[in-house]
Design an enzyme around this catalytic site. Structure first.
Site, PDB file in Angstrom:
ATOM      1  N   LEU A 142      47.359  33.886  41.710  1.00 34.64           N
ATOM      2  CA  LEU A 142      47.127  33.306  40.398  1.00 34.64           C
ATOM      3  C   LEU A 142      46.333  34.323  39.590  1.00 34.64           C
ATOM      4  O   LEU A 142      45.464  35.005  40.137  1.00 34.64           O
ATOM      5  CB  LEU A 142      46.330  31.998  40.494  1.00 34.64           C
ATOM      6  CG  LEU A 142      46.974  30.794  41.190  1.00 34.64           C
ATOM      7  CD1 LEU A 142      45.994  29.623  41.201  1.00 34.64           C
ATOM      8  CD2 LEU A 142      48.268  30.388  40.494  1.00 34.64           C
ATOM      9  N   ASP A 143      46.606  34.425  38.299  1.00 36.24           N
ATOM     10  CA  ASP A 143      45.840  35.324  37.436  1.00 36.24           C
ATOM     11  C   ASP A 143      44.356  34.960  37.487  1.00 36.24           C
ATOM     12  O   ASP A 143      43.996  33.798  37.722  1.00 36.24           O
ATOM     13  CB  ASP A 143      46.291  35.195  35.975  1.00 36.24           C
ATOM     14  CG  ASP A 143      47.723  35.640  35.760  1.00 36.24           C
ATOM     15  OD1 ASP A 143      48.273  36.327  36.643  1.00 36.24           O
ATOM     16  OD2 ASP A 143      48.289  35.302  34.699  1.00 36.24           O
TER      17      ASP A 143
END
Length: 312
Positions: A142-143
């Protein structure tokens, strides 16, 4: 975080009389001339208590005072417990977490902040050793600016099974995104290849020669300024939802990187994109049963959505 330094003080011997400072340092400290010059330029070197230039000459008996910052490997996993990471599920095969915003999944060049793998190491979790050293056990990412549910593998078997599941797109990845305006149609599929942005290597864009990327979305709520979408990812490209929604001219609220309105972002109090990994479903690598894990909106996204709802 300031890097620790190796502090050395040496007296210049007769044999180095008249040498340039960088050449003398190279011989005295076993450094390259380039490294010595860099330390001088950074202000880490004094000669008899005064700053020097690399071309200055040394005299016998002069005192060289050098601080050599320890070079930290940007990919080294630093074990540290990170406040805000919640454990949703934990067994012998996997650990499922709720990742807060501002935490990277694993170390990378240019990132010195907290990481998921660092937290797990600091909290005493033993995870799979499969994968590159800085991202062992990691089968999805995930960013930094995206919150929500993700799975990390603890056993080698789980890593192999789930890596395969993500590769063959049998994992159900569900996100919620608050996007500007109202997508038309209200539900649909975006099938557009994604590649690196031609002018910004830290951004991505829909590119003819990009990688195959498919995003399915449906509108859950339509409000005056924005729409809340449920998004199912068929592929898992970096920034995929952000890029695809921006390409439709409906960027995630708060996503200034991809063209969101800064006035609206300020109005709803967001300093990142409104994007959250809500649910993750897959076949458990050990039991072979279908499992599903959910997360809830963090406070900043909940607040922003409330502001949007109240504006109707």
């Amino acid at each position: 975080m300031t890097a620790p330094a190796d502090h050395r003080v040496l007296t210049v011997p007769e044999g180095l009389a008249g040498e340039r400072v960088d050449a003398a340092m190279a011989q005295l400290f076993g450094l390259s001339r380039t490294r010595a010059a860099d330390l001088i330029a950074a202000g880490h070197v004094e000669l008899d208590g005064a700053a020097v230039a690399k071309s200055d000459r040394v005299l016998p008996g002069a005192v060289l005072d050098v601080r050599i910052p320890v070079q930290i490997d940007p990919l080294e996993v630093r074990a540290e417990v990170v406040e805000g990471i919640k454990i949703i599920h934990d067994d012998d095969a996997i650990v499922v977490i709720d990742k807060p915003v501002g935490v990277a999944v694993h170390p990378s060049p240019g990132w010195s902040g907290p990481t998921v793998v660092g937290h797990l190491a600091g909290a005493g979790y033993r995870i799979s050793t499969s994968g590159a050293s800085e991202r062992q056990g990691i089968v999805q990412r995930l960013d930094v600016g995206t919150s929500g549910v993700m799975v990390i593998c603890k056993s080698e078997h789980a890593y192999s099974v789930l890596k395969n599941a993500f590769r063959h797109r049998t994992v159900d990845k569900v996100y919620h995104a608050l996007v500007q305006g109202h997508p038309d149609p209200l539900e649909g599929t975006i099938d557009a290849p994604i590649g690196r942005h031609p002018k910004s290597d830290w951004k991505f864009a829909v590119m003819a020669d990009g990688r195959h990327s498919v995003t399915h979305y449906e509108t859950l709520e339509a409000h005056r300024f924005a729409s809340l979408l449920e998004v199912h990812l068929e592929t898992g490209r970096t920034h995929q939802i952000r890029v695809h929604m921006a390409a439709l001219k409906h960027p995630c609220v708060g996503d200034l990187t991809y063209g969101a309105d800064p006035t609206l972002a300020k109005r709803v109090g967001l300093e990142r994109q409104w994007l959250h990994a809500m649910r993750l479903g897959f076949e458990h690598p050990d039991t072979r049963e279908h499992v599903e894990y959910e997360s809830t909106y963090p406070d900043d996204l909940e607040h922003a959505l409330a502001v949007i709802r109240d504006a109707d």
